[in-house]
Design a protein around this motif. Structure first.
Motif, PDB file in Angstrom:
ATOM      1  N   LEU A  70      25.999  11.905  27.758  1.00 44.12           N
ATOM      2  CA  LEU A  70      27.183  11.797  28.600  1.00 44.12           C
ATOM      3  C   LEU A  70      28.374  12.533  28.007  1.00 44.12           C
ATOM      4  O   LEU A  70      28.616  12.470  26.803  1.00 44.12           O
ATOM      5  CB  LEU A  70      27.547  10.323  28.807  1.00 44.12           C
ATOM      6  N   GLU A  71      29.113  13.219  28.866  1.00 41.71           N
ATOM      7  CA  GLU A  71      30.333  13.918  28.471  1.00 41.71           C
ATOM      8  C   GLU A  71      31.439  13.571  29.463  1.00 41.71           C
ATOM      9  O   GLU A  71      31.185  13.386  30.660  1.00 41.71           O
ATOM     10  CB  GLU A  71      30.119  15.431  28.450  1.00 41.71           C
ATOM     11  N   GLY A  72      32.651  13.515  28.953  1.00 36.11           N
ATOM     12  CA  GLY A  72      33.786  13.178  29.804  1.00 36.11           C
ATOM     13  C   GLY A  72      33.953  14.118  30.978  1.00 36.11           C
ATOM     14  O   GLY A  72      34.323  13.702  32.079  1.00 36.11           O
ATOM     15  N   ARG A  73      33.674  15.410  30.773  1.00 32.51           N
ATOM     16  CA  ARG A  73      33.862  16.379  31.869  1.00 32.51           C
ATOM     17  C   ARG A  73      32.907  16.095  33.020  1.00 32.51           C
ATOM     18  O   ARG A  73      33.223  16.355  34.186  1.00 32.51           O
ATOM     19  CB  ARG A  73      33.689  17.815  31.364  1.00 32.51           C
ATOM     20  N   PHE A  74      31.693  15.560  32.711  1.00 34.08           N
ATOM     21  CA  PHE A  74      30.771  15.210  33.780  1.00 34.08           C
ATOM     22  C   PHE A  74      31.351  14.104  34.649  1.00 34.08           C
ATOM     23  O   PHE A  74      31.264  14.145  35.880  1.00 34.08           O
ATOM     24  CB  PHE A  74      29.427  14.745  33.204  1.00 34.08           C
ATOM     25  N   PHE A  75      31.963  13.113  34.007  1.00 32.72           N
ATOM     26  CA  PHE A  75      32.548  12.009  34.757  1.00 32.72           C
ATOM     27  C   PHE A  75      33.770  12.466  35.560  1.00 32.72           C
ATOM     28  O   PHE A  75      34.008  11.997  36.667  1.00 32.72           O
ATOM     29  CB  PHE A  75      32.937  10.872  33.812  1.00 32.72           C
TER      30      PHE A  75
ATOM     31  N   GLU B 286      23.016  12.963  36.775  1.00 32.54           N
ATOM     32  CA  GLU B 286      21.871  12.333  37.436  1.00 32.54           C
ATOM     33  C   GLU B 286      20.676  12.227  36.481  1.00 32.54           C
ATOM     34  O   GLU B 286      19.947  11.223  36.490  1.00 32.54           O
ATOM     35  CB  GLU B 286      21.488  13.127  38.690  1.00 32.54           C
ATOM     36  N   GLN B 287      20.498  13.249  35.637  1.00 34.91           N
ATOM     37  CA  GLN B 287      19.410  13.202  34.654  1.00 34.91           C
ATOM     38  C   GLN B 287      19.655  12.095  33.634  1.00 34.91           C
ATOM     39  O   GLN B 287      18.733  11.369  33.241  1.00 34.91           O
ATOM     40  CB  GLN B 287      19.289  14.551  33.955  1.00 34.91           C
ATOM     41  N   ALA B 288      20.914  11.965  33.207  1.00 31.12           N
ATOM     42  CA  ALA B 288      21.247  10.928  32.219  1.00 31.12           C
ATOM     43  C   ALA B 288      21.071   9.531  32.811  1.00 31.12           C
ATOM     44  O   ALA B 288      20.607   8.617  32.129  1.00 31.12           O
ATOM     45  CB  ALA B 288      22.678  11.121  31.732  1.00 31.12           C
ATOM     46  N   CYS B 289      21.434   9.365  34.075  1.00 29.57           N
ATOM     47  CA  CYS B 289      21.349   8.057  34.732  1.00 29.57           C
ATOM     48  C   CYS B 289      19.961   7.785  35.315  1.00 29.57           C
ATOM     49  O   CYS B 289      19.663   6.650  35.691  1.00 29.57           O
ATOM     50  CB  CYS B 289      22.381   7.962  35.855  1.00 29.57           C
ATOM     51  N   LYS B 290      19.165   8.867  35.443  1.00 27.01           N
ATOM     52  CA  LYS B 290      17.840   8.764  36.082  1.00 27.01           C
ATOM     53  C   LYS B 290      17.957   8.228  37.506  1.00 27.01           C
ATOM     54  O   LYS B 290      17.109   7.461  37.985  1.00 27.01           O
ATOM     55  CB  LYS B 290      16.908   7.875  35.259  1.00 27.01           C
ATOM     56  N   GLN B 291      19.036   8.632  38.176  1.00 24.36           N
ATOM     57  CA  GLN B 291      19.282   8.208  39.551  1.00 24.36           C
ATOM     58  C   GLN B 291      19.942   9.342  40.326  1.00 24.36           C
ATOM     59  O   GLN B 291      20.723  10.120  39.760  1.00 24.36           O
ATOM     60  CB  GLN B 291      20.227   6.999  39.597  1.00 24.36           C
ATOM     61  N   LYS B 292      19.636   9.415  41.624  1.00 24.68           N
ATOM     62  CA  LYS B 292      20.343  10.349  42.501  1.00 24.68           C
ATOM     63  C   LYS B 292      21.704   9.726  42.823  1.00 24.68           C
ATOM     64  O   LYS B 292      21.793   8.545  43.162  1.00 24.68           O
ATOM     65  CB  LYS B 292      19.544  10.575  43.784  1.00 24.68           C
ATOM     66  N   LEU B 293      22.748  10.517  42.715  1.00 28.52           N
ATOM     67  CA  LEU B 293      24.101   9.980  42.870  1.00 28.52           C
ATOM     68  C   LEU B 293      24.750  10.289  44.207  1.00 28.52           C
ATOM     69  O   LEU B 293      25.676   9.586  44.619  1.00 28.52           O
ATOM     70  CB  LEU B 293      24.995  10.506  41.733  1.00 28.52           C
ATOM     71  N   PHE B 294      24.283  11.347  44.883  1.00 24.99           N
ATOM     72  CA  PHE B 294      24.894  11.722  46.159  1.00 24.99           C
ATOM     73  C   PHE B 294      23.830  12.090  47.189  1.00 24.99           C
ATOM     74  O   PHE B 294      22.811  12.695  46.850  1.00 24.99           O
ATOM     75  CB  PHE B 294      25.855  12.900  45.990  1.00 24.99           C
TER      76      PHE B 294
END
Length: 298
Positions: free
Chosen positions: A5-10, A44-52
């Motif tokens: 995770l990186e702040g810029r991703f969030f 999405e890869q880090a969370c292992k979930q589709k986000l949108f």
């Protein structure tokens, strides 16, 4: 997961959530669209979930995206808080995010902001307008530092600091007031009630008071600002329930009158903060300033 995770991703994720579009998020952040796409894919890869969900026009968050947004705001806020804490040694700097009703800003907050910004020039205040429920939602999602609402939400996860009690009054044009004096309050049943809309607690309270007085209004006109409401009342379009402080000048100048609908109504405005929110140093300073200047002495 945390290593990915990186702040810029969030920050990119929040921009897409707020703009509901990859392209608009890219414009807001100064990126090309492919960069936004890459950031969301990493997340999405880090969370292992589709986000949108990709729609024909823009995007819509998935259930996972809806759950992530609160943590995204907290992640970005934590980074900003660390930076601000390191800067406290010299002079407070950073951004304070708050939301309130437009009428409260006009009558109570603008002068306080002027004084605060003059004392702390490195602190930026980002103020947005809203109504009770959406202000509460923003606080619950950690999207803002705090909000100002017209009543205590009475929730275990929200801290409420009473600030100032506002008297609410019904106002009408001079012409309508004369007709009410002649025909009685039932004359209002043939008039339009003007308000900020059903999302505003003033509208709900006005409807309740009118029903208790036996006045049943058929139509309502929704307007987005206090100035538009005052102008509409002055022109004789209808009547409205507004904070007394917001119309004192017009009342003194005789532009409209106070309708004799009793009992008197009051609204206790207060500061709301998420119970688990760690306020940044600038936010703590502004909170103290608000409480000091708005809370009446004991």
């Amino acid at each position: 997961m945390i290593e990915l995770l990186e702040g810029r991703f969030f920050k990119t994720f929040i921009a897409v959530m707020e703009e509901k579009s990859f392209s608009r998020a890219a414009d807001k952040l100064g990126y090309v669209q492919s960069t936004v796409t890459t950031h969301i894919q990493f997340l999405e890869q880090a969370c292992k979930q589709k986000l949108f969900h990709r729609l024909s026009r823009g995007v819509k968050p998935t259930d996972a995206g809806e759950k992530l947004v609160k943590f995204a705001y907290q992640f970005v806020h934590l980074g900003a808080s660390i930076e601000e804490a390191m800067n406290e040694i010299e002079q407070p700097r950073g951004t304070v995010y708050l939301r309130m009703q437009e009428s409260f800003f006009l009558t109570r907050i603008s002068s306080i902001m002027k004084h605060f910004v003059a004392e702390y020039p490195e602190v930026k205040l980002r103020v947005e307008s809203g109504f009770h429920q959406d202000i509460l939602n923003q606080v619950l999602e950690h999207a803002i530092d705090f909000g100002i609402v017209p009543r205590d939400p009475q929730r275990n996860d929200i801290l409420f600091y009473p600030l100032v009690e506002e008297k609410l009054i019904f106002i009408a044009s001079n012409a309508l007031m004369k007709e009410v004096e002649t025909e009685g309050l039932n004359r209002l049943s043939r008039e339009v009630m003007i308000s900020f809309g059903t999302i505003c607690l003033y509208h709900t309270h006005a409807s309740k008071v009118l029903q208790e007085a036996g006045i049943y209004v058929k139509d309502a006109l929704e307007l987005p600002s206090l100035e538009m409401i005052k102008e509409s009342v002055t022109c004789g379009i209808g009547f409205a329930l507004v904070p007394e402080i917001g119309v004192k000048k017009e009342l003194d100048e005789g532009h409209f009158k106070v309708l004799p609908i009793s009992p008197d109504s009051y609204s206790m405005h207060g500061l709301i903060i998420h119970k688990n929110r760690e306020l940044s140093y600038p936010a703590k300073l502004f909170k103290s300033e608000l409480i000091k200047r708005l809370t009446p002495p004991m």
